[in-house]
Design a protein around this motif. Structure first.
Motif, PDB file in Angstrom:
ATOM      1  N   ASP A  12       0.859  -1.174   0.000  1.00  0.00           N
ATOM      2  CA  ASP A  12       0.000   0.000   0.000  1.00  0.00           C
ATOM      3  C   ASP A  12       0.901   1.232   0.000  1.00  0.00           C
ATOM      4  O   ASP A  12       1.599   1.488   0.984  1.00  0.00           O
ATOM      5  N   GLN A  13       0.900   1.987  -1.093  1.00  0.00           N
ATOM      6  CA  GLN A  13       1.830   3.112  -1.206  1.00  0.00           C
ATOM      7  C   GLN A  13       1.554   4.206  -0.176  1.00  0.00           C
ATOM      8  O   GLN A  13       2.496   4.791   0.358  1.00  0.00           O
ATOM      9  N   ASP A  37      -1.280   4.288  -9.732  1.00  0.00           N
ATOM     10  CA  ASP A  37      -0.209   4.254  -8.746  1.00  0.00           C
ATOM     11  C   ASP A  37       0.558   5.574  -8.737  1.00  0.00           C
ATOM     12  O   ASP A  37       0.139   6.543  -9.347  1.00  0.00           O
ATOM     13  N   ARG A  38       1.682   5.578  -8.039  1.00  0.00           N
ATOM     14  CA  ARG A  38       2.493   6.786  -7.926  1.00  0.00           C
ATOM     15  C   ARG A  38       3.966   6.443  -8.045  1.00  0.00           C
ATOM     16  O   ARG A  38       4.384   5.352  -7.687  1.00  0.00           O
ATOM     17  N   GLU A  56       7.502   1.030  -4.408  1.00  0.00           N
ATOM     18  CA  GLU A  56       6.881   0.556  -5.639  1.00  0.00           C
ATOM     19  C   GLU A  56       5.696  -0.361  -5.361  1.00  0.00           C
ATOM     20  O   GLU A  56       5.757  -1.228  -4.486  1.00  0.00           O
ATOM     21  N   PRO A  57       4.594  -0.198  -6.103  1.00  0.00           N
ATOM     22  CA  PRO A  57       3.420  -1.052  -5.903  1.00  0.00           C
ATOM     23  C   PRO A  57       3.744  -2.531  -6.132  1.00  0.00           C
ATOM     24  O   PRO A  57       4.552  -2.879  -6.983  1.00  0.00           O
ATOM     25  N   GLY A  59       1.895  -4.859  -7.424  1.00  0.00           N
ATOM     26  CA  GLY A  59       0.876  -5.405  -8.305  1.00  0.00           C
ATOM     27  C   GLY A  59       1.288  -6.526  -9.237  1.00  0.00           C
ATOM     28  O   GLY A  59       0.452  -7.325  -9.642  1.00  0.00           O
TER      29      GLY A  59
END
Length: 129
Positions: A12-13, A37-38, A56-57, A59
């Protein structure tokens, strides 16, 4: 050649940004939207122009099994240098950080390991002078 950026996969960013800045004390360097995302990086306050840590996500389908295997085996995803592991251990414990390994001397290095709330084990290390 020098290291400019290191990546750490986080679950979780937003939670990672809060943990890495508010608890660990890193400074936010970049927070740029990239789709859902960011591009989210933090830096050491002692070296604000130094190496950035990309939060970093997680995913990609390969990330969760990899992270889970590291945690199950007690392997930290990354290590941060500190001046005094015992003092940092006490400071972080006081902030509610869960350690999986209390400070221990391993040859010329003292280390401790904690959960980062985002799916990783993190090591802090102090090298003997």
């Amino acid at each position: 050649m020098r290291i400019n950026l290191a990546s750490l996969f986080v679950d979780d960013q937003e939670r990672a940004m809060r943990f890495y800045t508010e608890v660990l004390g890193f400074r936010l360097k970049h927070d740029v939207p990239v789709g859902a995302d960011r591009w989210l990086t933090v830096v050491s306050p002692q070296d604000p122009d130094g190496t950035e840590l990309l939060l970093e996500p997680s995913g990609h389908r390969a990330v969760q099994p990899f992270k889970q295997a590291l945690v199950e085996d007690g392997i930290p995803a990354i290590s941060f240098a500190v001046d005094d592991v015992a003092a940092e251990y006490e400071r972080l414990r006081g902030l509610g950080v869960h350690f999986t390994q209390e400070p221990v001397e391993v040859g010329p290095v003292t280390v401790a390991v904690f959960h980062d709330t985002c799916g990783n084990l993190i090591q802090i290390a102090q090298h003997a002078a």
